[in-house]
Design a protein around this motif. Structure first.
Motif: not given
Lengths: 257, 257
Positions: B5-6, B68-72, B74-75, B96-100
């Motif tokens: 968990l993050i 929400d704003r931190a998801i991309e 942090v990932a 798409a925020a998790l594309d990395s």
């Protein structure tokens, strides 16, 4: 103490059961005799009262559980015993509507009565007013037999409470109706929100509404708000409500007041 | 299956307990190491992960419970294991925020998380999406271990649901806030409405919102509506809301649609 109930609607039906379970119910009078008999089927010992002459009725209290508009007219139809206490169950109607009765009062259950719903009377606030202090005392005693939340409430308090109840009950209902309207475009239905709604209502009564509030307006998350407004573009009525309620959250933030 | 968990916010805290109780929690990573350790105090066996290199982390799923704003952002900070499934917990953020990440997904709990509130995870809908079907299957299996209400929900459904949840939770909260504001002029406080509100919410989920609706707007009782608007004259913001919501009830009456 014996109580006679006048009315056969949802409030009257629920009240009849509550009074009967405390051995307080003498009888029920209703405009529709068949409906009255139907209610009394489950209430052994309680009488069907089809006469407007109550001169020999032994009840101390007469509860008028009829619609607000009918209270004054119905109260004038009966021949009341000399010391009869007649109380209506409306949050919004003045005591003056009972001026034709020997002693008037208000016996207002702060509750939402849907068809067939089981009411927890012990937890239902009963707000009491009497035209004189002896009447008020008697009504309060009766109320305390039904509920642990019986208390005196004057006209002003009751009227504020009635407006507050519209927001807390009717308008809350409309928020859920709106949610259902939005979900009608998806494969999900309103039931999916039950756990969320129960929890957020619980949170309000545990933490207070300001502490319990979550969501984009609370976080001042403008990009989500704009996105939501776009999603509601096909429904101008809901879009307007979303905007107004978001404004209200903004307006009611502690630091802005 | 093991889960990392993050995050250390309200959602993360509640999720950590739910995962731990099912023996699923491998460890927690948080920006604030003291806060992370505080959360792990109650969770014997779970690890404090203070490194961004997860190459040797044995978890199958990584849940990003951050704003929400931190998801991309942090990932992108982590070195993920090759087949890591990374899922965020946001109802409104795109995959798409998790594309990395190696494999992305959504693990959205439809719930209101107030500070310290006990969440009934078994009854909380968990709405799942995966970037590919194997990912979705794994996330769905995980969700089913926590809740009886786990289901797949695509982006469009989730977004409609998120707007619906704003009405059902945040705006419902504001109706209760408004009720409290009105009652602040009386000797009563918001608690007096708890039984009414619980019952009217229950009625909605038993009978449906239209059947459960009561009140002056529903009865088209114009004299009560006008009286309420007069009582709210000192608070134009509430008066406007009362008017708009009464209009909405009028608009949503079945016969008028």
């Amino acid at each position: 103490m014996k109580v006679t109930l006048i009315g056969t609607g949802k409030v009257a039906q629920s009240l009849a059961h509550a009074l009967h379970s405390q051995q307080l119910l003498y009888g029920v009078h209703g405009r529709d005799i068949l409906q009255t008999k139907r209610i009394l089927q489950d209430l052994p010992g309680a009488k069907t009262l089809d006469n407007l002459d109550f001169a020999k009725n032994p009840s101390t209290v007469y509860l008028l559980a009829v619609s607000d508009r009918a209270i004054e007219i119905v109260a004038q139809q009966f021949d009341w015993p000399q010391a009869a206490i007649v109380a209506h169950t409306s949050g919004t109607t003045d005591l003056a509507a009972l001026d034709s009765c020997p002693r008037g009062g208000v016996f207002y259950p702060l509750q939402s009565f849907a068809q067939d719903s089981k009411i927890d009377w012990a937890q239902t606030p009963l707000l009491i007013e009497g035209g004189d202090s002896a009447t008020e005392e008697t009504l309060l005693q009766l109320a305390q037999q039904l509920s642990s939340k019986a208390q005196q409430a004057d006209r002003e308090t009751r009227q504020l409470l009635h407006v507050a109840a519209v927001f807390a009950s009717n308008f809350t209902n409309r928020m859920l109706y709106a949610a259902g309207e939005i979900l009608s475009e998806s494969k999900l239905d309103l039931q999916v929100l039950e756990s969320l709604v129960s929890q957020s209502v619980r949170n309000v009564f545990i933490h207070g509404p300001q502490e319990a509030l979550t969501g984009p307006a609370q976080r001042d998350d403008q990009s989500t708000i704009q996105h939501h407004l776009k999603l509601l573009a096909q429904n101008p009525s809901l879009q307007l409500l979303y905007q107004r309620l978001t404004d209200y959250i903004e307006y009611s933030k502690p630091q802005k007041r």
